[in-house]
Design an enzyme around this catalytic site. Structure first.
Site, short mmCIF file in Angstrom:
data_model
loop_
_atom_site.label_atom_id
_atom_site.label_comp_id
_atom_site.label_asym_id
_atom_site.label_seq_id
_atom_site.Cartn_x
_atom_site.Cartn_y
_atom_site.Cartn_z
N ASP A 59 -63.65 -46.50 -21.03
CA ASP A 59 -64.79 -45.80 -20.44
C ASP A 59 -65.05 -44.47 -21.15
O ASP A 59 -64.17 -43.61 -21.24
CB ASP A 59 -64.50 -45.57 -18.96
CG ASP A 59 -65.66 -44.92 -18.22
OD1 ASP A 59 -66.66 -44.56 -18.87
OD2 ASP A 59 -65.56 -44.79 -17.00
N SER B 297 -68.88 -42.22 -11.18
CA SER B 297 -69.48 -41.45 -12.27
C SER B 297 -69.81 -40.03 -11.79
O SER B 297 -68.92 -39.32 -11.35
CB SER B 297 -70.73 -42.18 -12.79
OG SER B 297 -71.25 -41.56 -13.94
#
Length: 642
Positions: free
Chosen positions: A463, A411
């Site tokens: 995602d 991330s």
């Protein structure tokens, strides 16, 4: 639906948003009225107890008051059900009905006080059942009044008075250009201050310094720019997301061209993904900076990675805006010096994520200089200074000079690791970087192509973060405006059927829209319904009006994922009832490119597919099943990942 304008200001609610809450309150009021009627009928002629005369009058007035409220609610719900999101004409009488309903709160409030006084009067000696019934009535009245006040606070728009400037076309036309410009400047300043106050309120628990204040202002301007050019209320956005999800599912059911499937074991990826999953833990015998506020246990790192205490060179738990935790460790099995960067885990990290302005990345001997994400670049520069200036990497290579450098992160950590790898590339030409679920708006095209030689990004499913960039957000806004403006169904039907679809599955609804049957050329122009939802021309329409991109550049440059991209997709089966099931989850991994992630996909898994434990489970599953790959093509990789 444009925001409802009552009391001379705009509110964050539409005239078609009273169906569901109104129907819920209406059902409660009807049951309440029936209960009071039964109570009055049963005890009629039996109000001879002390205080019974007041009780008799109280019940009669309450019955009349509830009947009036029921009538007002019925009319409010009925009118709110009419029309569509972009056609509020059939609901033009709703503000008057709303005023009527709000006026009825005053006698209800007074009568709730009267009931409370009667119940608390010690001289009243009526039946216990009657007293309890009146007590319940009083409590119900106060609960409804309190929830109404809370609802009003929720839908209150601090900019409601200012937004009428946009909505009143005559104002712009009658003003001198200097006056118009000054008004617009004031509106923008007010909007920025409102967003800045909201962000400060959300971050009230953290110590705020100059860096935070600069970040607050930058993020506030970002939100102001994004939300200032549409007149959508939150329920419009929810309806748009529901429609987009179902439209997307219909598109996915169409046959697709086969992709190049990976059939090699992703064992290296599994190991390095386990590093970022547990990189928040703390050892006892290492060079440690910062404090372990989250009380993580270092045993998780030892168990997942198999590393020893002595293998850790440096660990930093220091966490501020633009300064994120990381560690440096020796992996003797892979013969690598691993730099692992933590992902988003604090408000400071969120502020770093949201500092999404672009800035130039200028490096010596790198011809592919370009734009990068500002906040993540500053975080990467912080770690770079630590690694180089504090001699951390020099210490690691002194211990293991023959080892290669590997940088990993998830991330925010994946984006930081990627930019850090670009910064270190000249000094360590053989370094590799594995970015798990990095943010999509990270690198300009030239830098993204440059990183394909030494960075591999791993993306799971749909995602959201991997598709998150300002151009993609503008595209999502444009798609929401288009689909809600042209849907011919009322909003409450969209929301109800959408909730059923999200919970129970089935076939996507075929909501009729004005887009059906129109040719492609016609679809490139905004429709009248869409323009009614736009306060002023959005940057997302730059490509839709008559001007070309050359003469009307987008407000936000396109930024892309780093390196080569491995896309992991979950395979599900559909039952005979049309419900998607994933009891035996299987994954396939294939090479992808940045264009696949140029649009945000709406799915219940758009958040969970970003979670590090879910990514690790997917990689473990692929590692166990890699031998079952039947057909694939072999690609020579300089990254030596798979």
């Amino acid at each position: 639906m444009p925001g409802l304008v009552v009391f001379g200001r705009r509110w964050a609610i539409g005239s078609d948003d009273f169906v569901l809450p109104g129907a819920f309150e209406l059902s409660l009021r009807v049951l309440w009225w029936i209960g009071i009627l039964v109570l009055y009928a049963v005890h009629k002629g039996q109000f001879n107890c002390p205080g019974g005369g007041l009780l008799h009058s109280y019940l009669l007035v309450l019955l009349v008051l509830l009947a009036a409220i029921i009538c007002a609610l019925s009319a409010l719900v009925y009118v709110s059900m009419q029309g569509t999101i972009s056609n509020p004409g059939p609901r033009k009488s709703l503000p008057k009905l709303l005023y009527t309903r709000l006026l009825l709160y005053f006698p209800e409030f007074i009568w709730a006080i009267v009931g409370a006084v009667w119940v608390s009067d010690s001289s009243v000696h009526c039946e216990k059942t009657v007293i309890n019934a009146i007590l319940g009535t009083v409590i119900a009245s106060w609960v409804i009044i309190i929830f109404t006040i809370i609802g009003v606070l929720i839908v209150f728009d601090p900019l409601g008075g200012k937004k009428t400037f946009y909505l009143t076309d005559g104002v712009n036309r009658n003003l001198e250009s200097s006056q118009s410009g000054q008004l617009l400047f004031n509106v923008k300043n007010t909007a920025t201050r409102v967003w800045e106050k909201r962000i400060r309120l959300m971050c009230c628990c953290i110590v705020q310094d100059d860096d935070h204040r600069v970040a607050f202002t930058s993020i506030a301007e970002l939100f102001r720019n994004y939300f200032s050019d549409t007149d959508l209320v939150p329920s419009d956005i929810a309806a748009g997301l529901i429609l987009l999800h179902q439209e997307q599912d219909k598109m996915e059911s169409c046959p697709k061209e086969p992709e190049e499937v990976l059939c090699h074991s992703p064992s290296s990826l599994v190991f390095f993904s386990s590093v970022f999953v547990s990189c928040g833990s703390r050892p006892t015998d290492s060079d440690i900076t910062g404090s372990d506020r989250h009380n993580f246990h270092f045993g998780s790192i030892l168990k997942i990675t198999g590393l020893q205490y002595r293998d850790f060179i440096h660990i930093s738990f220091h966490n501020k805006i633009y300064e994120i935790p990381f560690f440096v460790a020796l992996d003797h099995k892979k013969e690598a010096i691993v730099v692992a960067v933590r992902g988003t885990l604090s408000f400071e990290d969120i502020l770093t994520d949201l500092s999404a302005d672009c800035e130039d990345l200028t490096l010596e001997d790198v011809l592919e200089n370009g734009f990068v994400h500002k906040g993540i670049t500053q975080a990467a520069n912080y770690i770079y200074q630590k690694l180089i200036n504090d001699g951390i990497l020099n210490q690691a290579f002194t211990i293991a000079p023959e080892y290669k450098l590997v940088i990993v992160g998830h991330s925010l950590g994946g984006g930081t690791a990627s930019i850090l790898a670009i910064m270190l590339r000249n000094s360590f030409p053989t370094l590799k970087c594995y970015a798990f679920s990095p943010p999509g708006g990270l690198l300009s095209k030239t830098l993204a192509d440059y990183t394909k030689h030494f960075i591999v990004s791993v993306i799971l499913g749909k995602d959201l973060v991997a598709r998150l960039s300002m151009p993609n957000m503008e595209d999502l806004k444009r798609r929401i405006v288009r689909i809600v403006a042209n849907c011919n169904r009322p909003k409450y039907q969209i929301l109800l059927r959408g909730c059923w679809y999200e919970v129970f599955g089935g076939d996507p609804d075929n909501f009729p829209t004005e887009l059906d049957g129109r040719n492609q050329d016609a679809l490139t122009q905004p429709l009248l319904a869409e323009e009614s939802l736009m306060v002023h021309r959005s940057p997302s329409y730059n490509a839709l009006d008559g001007e070309s991109r050359l003469h009307s550049p987008p407000q936000y440059p396109h930024l892309y994922l780093p390196g080569k991209i491995i896309h992991i997709v979950e395979e599900c089966t559909s039952s005979r009832f049309g419900i998607i099931t994933c009891d035996n989850i299987k994954y396939t991994a294939s090479w992808s490119n940045e264009t696949v992630f140029s649009s945000i996909l709406i799915s219940p898994k758009m958040i969970t597919d970003h979670m590090p434990d879910v990514v690790l489970n997917a990689l473990n599953s692929l590692s166990q099943e890699h031998g079952s790959c039947i057909s694939c093509q072999t690609r020579e990789l300089n990254t030596n990942v798979v």
